[in-house]
Motif scaffolding. Structure first.
Motif, short mmCIF file in Angstrom:
data_model
loop_
_atom_site.label_atom_id
_atom_site.label_comp_id
_atom_site.label_asym_id
_atom_site.label_seq_id
_atom_site.Cartn_x
_atom_site.Cartn_y
_atom_site.Cartn_z
N THR A 32 26.91 -69.11 -9.75
CA THR A 32 25.98 -68.36 -8.90
C THR A 32 26.70 -67.19 -8.22
N GLU A 33 27.53 -67.47 -7.22
CA GLU A 33 28.26 -66.40 -6.54
C GLU A 33 29.51 -66.02 -7.31
N HIS A 34 30.22 -67.03 -7.80
CA HIS A 34 31.43 -66.78 -8.59
C HIS A 34 31.02 -66.58 -10.04
N LYS A 35 31.35 -65.42 -10.58
CA LYS A 35 30.99 -65.10 -11.97
C LYS A 35 32.26 -64.72 -12.73
N PRO A 36 32.75 -65.63 -13.59
CA PRO A 36 33.96 -65.32 -14.36
C PRO A 36 33.72 -64.24 -15.41
N ALA A 37 34.80 -63.63 -15.87
CA ALA A 37 34.71 -62.72 -17.01
C ALA A 37 34.21 -63.52 -18.21
N ARG A 38 33.60 -62.84 -19.18
CA ARG A 38 33.01 -63.59 -20.29
C ARG A 38 32.85 -62.72 -21.52
N ALA A 39 32.97 -63.36 -22.67
CA ALA A 39 32.62 -62.74 -23.94
C ALA A 39 31.63 -63.67 -24.63
N THR A 40 30.66 -63.10 -25.31
CA THR A 40 29.69 -63.89 -26.08
C THR A 40 29.65 -63.34 -27.49
N ILE A 41 29.79 -64.25 -28.45
CA ILE A 41 29.91 -63.86 -29.86
C ILE A 41 28.93 -64.68 -30.69
N GLU A 42 28.22 -64.03 -31.62
CA GLU A 42 27.38 -64.77 -32.57
C GLU A 42 28.26 -65.20 -33.74
N VAL A 43 28.10 -66.46 -34.13
CA VAL A 43 28.87 -67.01 -35.24
C VAL A 43 27.92 -67.60 -36.28
N SER A 44 28.40 -67.80 -37.50
CA SER A 44 27.53 -68.30 -38.56
C SER A 44 27.27 -69.80 -38.47
N ASN A 45 28.21 -70.54 -37.90
CA ASN A 45 28.03 -71.99 -37.79
C ASN A 45 28.99 -72.54 -36.75
N LEU A 46 28.68 -73.73 -36.26
CA LEU A 46 29.53 -74.42 -35.28
C LEU A 46 29.66 -75.88 -35.68
N PRO A 47 30.70 -76.58 -35.18
CA PRO A 47 30.87 -77.99 -35.52
C PRO A 47 29.62 -78.82 -35.21
N LYS A 48 29.35 -79.77 -36.09
CA LYS A 48 28.24 -80.71 -35.95
C LYS A 48 26.87 -80.05 -35.87
N GLY A 49 26.78 -78.78 -36.27
CA GLY A 49 25.50 -78.08 -36.22
C GLY A 49 25.07 -77.66 -34.83
N ALA A 50 26.01 -77.60 -33.89
CA ALA A 50 25.70 -77.21 -32.52
C ALA A 50 25.14 -75.79 -32.48
N LEU A 51 24.37 -75.50 -31.44
CA LEU A 51 23.80 -74.18 -31.25
C LEU A 51 24.72 -73.25 -30.45
N VAL A 52 25.64 -73.87 -29.68
CA VAL A 52 26.50 -73.10 -28.79
C VAL A 52 27.80 -73.85 -28.55
N GLU A 53 28.87 -73.10 -28.35
CA GLU A 53 30.18 -73.68 -27.98
C GLU A 53 30.74 -72.77 -26.89
N ILE A 54 31.32 -73.39 -25.86
CA ILE A 54 31.89 -72.63 -24.74
C ILE A 54 33.31 -73.12 -24.47
N GLU A 55 34.24 -72.18 -24.37
CA GLU A 55 35.61 -72.49 -23.95
C GLU A 55 35.85 -71.78 -22.62
N ALA A 56 36.81 -72.27 -21.85
CA ALA A 56 37.04 -71.69 -20.53
C ALA A 56 38.52 -71.69 -20.17
N ILE A 57 38.88 -70.75 -19.32
CA ILE A 57 40.21 -70.68 -18.73
C ILE A 57 40.02 -70.69 -17.22
N ALA A 58 40.73 -71.59 -16.55
CA ALA A 58 40.63 -71.68 -15.08
C ALA A 58 42.01 -71.49 -14.49
N GLY A 59 42.04 -71.03 -13.25
CA GLY A 59 43.30 -70.82 -12.56
C GLY A 59 43.38 -71.66 -11.30
N LEU A 60 44.59 -72.08 -10.97
CA LEU A 60 44.81 -72.90 -9.77
C LEU A 60 44.81 -72.02 -8.53
#
Length: 124
Positions: free
Chosen positions: A96-124
């Motif tokens: 909501t208030e905190h909005k991380p940087a982001r990239a969104t990419i369309e891909v041809s397929n994902l594991p197990k037929g998923a519709l979306v996959e998200i990875e993240a990097i967090a800092g201490l």
């Protein structure tokens, strides 16, 4: 370097960790909409799958003693870029208030037929 694993998120479906802590960063592996209780991909549309993924990411961060407010960047892989508005609707409820940087990419397929996959990097 330290591996981070929790039963509150799905087990890795390959030779990787849920997350790795390296110095002051947490690298969260790509998450698809797997229910940690059943280890199966949930049924549902992009909104339901995005919600499950965000809950999985949240659980991994909590295991590391962090929250979504610590996320610096996400990368989102969409099977269909037309799902972008619906994905944003759910994703925006978690950032909501905190909005991380982001990239969104369309891909041809994902594991197990998923519709979306998200990875993240967090800092201490």
């Amino acid at each position: 370097m330290q591996m981070i694993n929790t039963d509150k998120a799905p087990k890795a479906i390959g030779p990787y960790s849920q997350a790795i802590k390296y110095e002051n960063l947490i690298f969260i592996s790509g998450q698809i909409a797997i229910d940690p209780k059943t280890q199966g991909l949930i049924e549902g549309d992009i909104k339901k799958q995005t919600e499950r993924i965000m809950e999985n990411i949240k659980a991994i961060l909590e295991e590391a003693g962090l929250s979504l407010n610590h996320v610096i960047k996400t990368t989102i892989y969409l099977k269909n870029i037309n799902d972008f508005p619906a994905l944003n609707e759910v994703y925006g409820k978690y950032f909501t208030e905190h909005k991380p940087a982001r990239a969104t990419i369309e891909v041809s397929n994902l594991p197990k037929g998923a519709l979306v996959e998200i990875e993240a990097i967090a800092g201490l």
